[in-house]
Design a protein around this motif. Structure first.
Motif, PDB file in Angstrom:
ATOM      1  N   GLU A  16      -0.142   4.946   5.437  1.00  0.00           N
ATOM      2  CA  GLU A  16       0.494   3.758   4.862  1.00  0.00           C
ATOM      3  C   GLU A  16       1.901   3.567   5.419  1.00  0.00           C
ATOM      4  N   ASN A  17       2.613   4.681   5.620  1.00  0.00           N
ATOM      5  CA  ASN A  17       3.966   4.616   6.170  1.00  0.00           C
ATOM      6  C   ASN A  17       3.940   4.084   7.611  1.00  0.00           C
ATOM      7  N   THR A  18       2.976   4.531   8.387  1.00  0.00           N
ATOM      8  CA  THR A  18       2.845   4.059   9.764  1.00  0.00           C
ATOM      9  C   THR A  18       2.545   2.561   9.795  1.00  0.00           C
ATOM     10  N   ALA A  19       1.660   2.105   8.912  1.00  0.00           N
ATOM     11  CA  ALA A  19       1.334   0.682   8.848  1.00  0.00           C
ATOM     12  C   ALA A  19       2.562  -0.137   8.459  1.00  0.00           C
ATOM     13  N   LEU A  20       3.363   0.365   7.518  1.00  0.00           N
ATOM     14  CA  LEU A  20       4.588  -0.323   7.106  1.00  0.00           C
ATOM     15  C   LEU A  20       5.575  -0.408   8.261  1.00  0.00           C
ATOM     16  N   LYS A  21       5.764   0.686   8.975  1.00  0.00           N
ATOM     17  CA  LYS A  21       6.678   0.692  10.121  1.00  0.00           C
ATOM     18  C   LYS A  21       6.240  -0.301  11.185  1.00  0.00           C
ATOM     19  N   ASP A  22       4.954  -0.319  11.498  1.00  0.00           N
ATOM     20  CA  ASP A  22       4.439  -1.249  12.500  1.00  0.00           C
ATOM     21  C   ASP A  22       4.695  -2.701  12.099  1.00  0.00           C
ATOM     22  N   CYS A  23       4.511  -2.996  10.827  1.00  0.00           N
ATOM     23  CA  CYS A  23       4.757  -4.340  10.323  1.00  0.00           C
ATOM     24  C   CYS A  23       6.231  -4.714  10.464  1.00  0.00           C
ATOM     25  N   LEU A  24       7.114  -3.818  10.059  1.00  0.00           N
ATOM     26  CA  LEU A  24       8.548  -4.084  10.131  1.00  0.00           C
ATOM     27  C   LEU A  24       9.029  -4.245  11.566  1.00  0.00           C
ATOM     28  N   VAL A  25       8.537  -3.413  12.472  1.00  0.00           N
ATOM     29  CA  VAL A  25       8.926  -3.520  13.875  1.00  0.00           C
ATOM     30  C   VAL A  25       8.522  -4.884  14.428  1.00  0.00           C
ATOM     31  N   GLY A  26       7.372  -5.383  14.002  1.00  0.00           N
ATOM     32  CA  GLY A  26       6.933  -6.706  14.426  1.00  0.00           C
ATOM     33  C   GLY A  26       7.925  -7.783  14.028  1.00  0.00           C
ATOM     34  N   TYR A  27       8.435  -7.702  12.803  1.00  0.00           N
ATOM     35  CA  TYR A  27       9.432  -8.681  12.343  1.00  0.00           C
ATOM     36  C   TYR A  27      10.768  -8.488  13.043  1.00  0.00           C
ATOM     37  N   TYR A  28      11.200  -7.247  13.181  1.00  0.00           N
ATOM     38  CA  TYR A  28      12.504  -6.972  13.782  1.00  0.00           C
ATOM     39  C   TYR A  28      12.570  -7.408  15.235  1.00  0.00           C
ATOM     40  N   SER A  29      11.449  -7.382  15.932  1.00  0.00           N
ATOM     41  CA  SER A  29      11.460  -7.748  17.345  1.00  0.00           C
ATOM     42  C   SER A  29      11.121  -9.219  17.580  1.00  0.00           C
ATOM     43  N   ASP A  30      10.881  -9.979  16.518  1.00  0.00           N
ATOM     44  CA  ASP A  30      10.551 -11.403  16.633  1.00  0.00           C
ATOM     45  C   ASP A  30      11.841 -12.225  16.709  1.00  0.00           C
ATOM     46  N   ALA A  58       0.825  -1.191   0.000  1.00  0.00           N
ATOM     47  CA  ALA A  58       0.000   0.000   0.000  1.00  0.00           C
ATOM     48  C   ALA A  58       0.873   1.261   0.000  1.00  0.00           C
ATOM     49  N   PHE A  59       1.985   1.207   0.775  1.00  0.00           N
ATOM     50  CA  PHE A  59       2.871   2.370   0.845  1.00  0.00           C
ATOM     51  C   PHE A  59       3.518   2.630  -0.515  1.00  0.00           C
ATOM     52  N   THR A  60       3.994   1.583  -1.157  1.00  0.00           N
ATOM     53  CA  THR A  60       4.630   1.730  -2.470  1.00  0.00           C
ATOM     54  C   THR A  60       3.654   2.298  -3.485  1.00  0.00           C
ATOM     55  N   LYS A  61       2.447   1.748  -3.496  1.00  0.00           N
ATOM     56  CA  LYS A  61       1.432   2.223  -4.447  1.00  0.00           C
ATOM     57  C   LYS A  61       1.101   3.688  -4.196  1.00  0.00           C
TER      58      LYS A  61
END
Length: 68
Positions: free
Chosen positions: A20-34, A1-4
């Motif tokens: 969209e940027n906030t949603a992308l950041k939240d997603c990435l933080v989830g992966y980085y902290s896993d 969504a952010f890219t589009k």
């Protein structure tokens, strides 16, 4: 969504794509902290490094297709 959003908006993306940027950041933080994801990435990196040191041949990076 952010890219589009960025592709459609151009230079105004800084203002118009905040949601969209906030949603992308939240997603990435989830992966980085896993911890499991971290270990998976570490294992893959160490495997590739070992292969490169043994052969001297770099493995090409895998390209992912965009969801857009």
């Amino acid at each position: 969504a952010f890219t589009k959003c960025c592709q459609e908006t151009g230079l105004l993306m800084v203002v118009k794509c905040r949601k969209e940027n906030t949603a992308l950041k939240d997603c990435l933080v989830g992966y980085y902290s896993d911890p499991l994801f971290y270990e998976e990435c570490k294992t893959e990196y160490l495997k590739q490094r070992e292969e490169y040191r043994a052969t001297g041949i770099k493995k090409k990076r895998q390209k992912f297709t965009s969801n857009v």
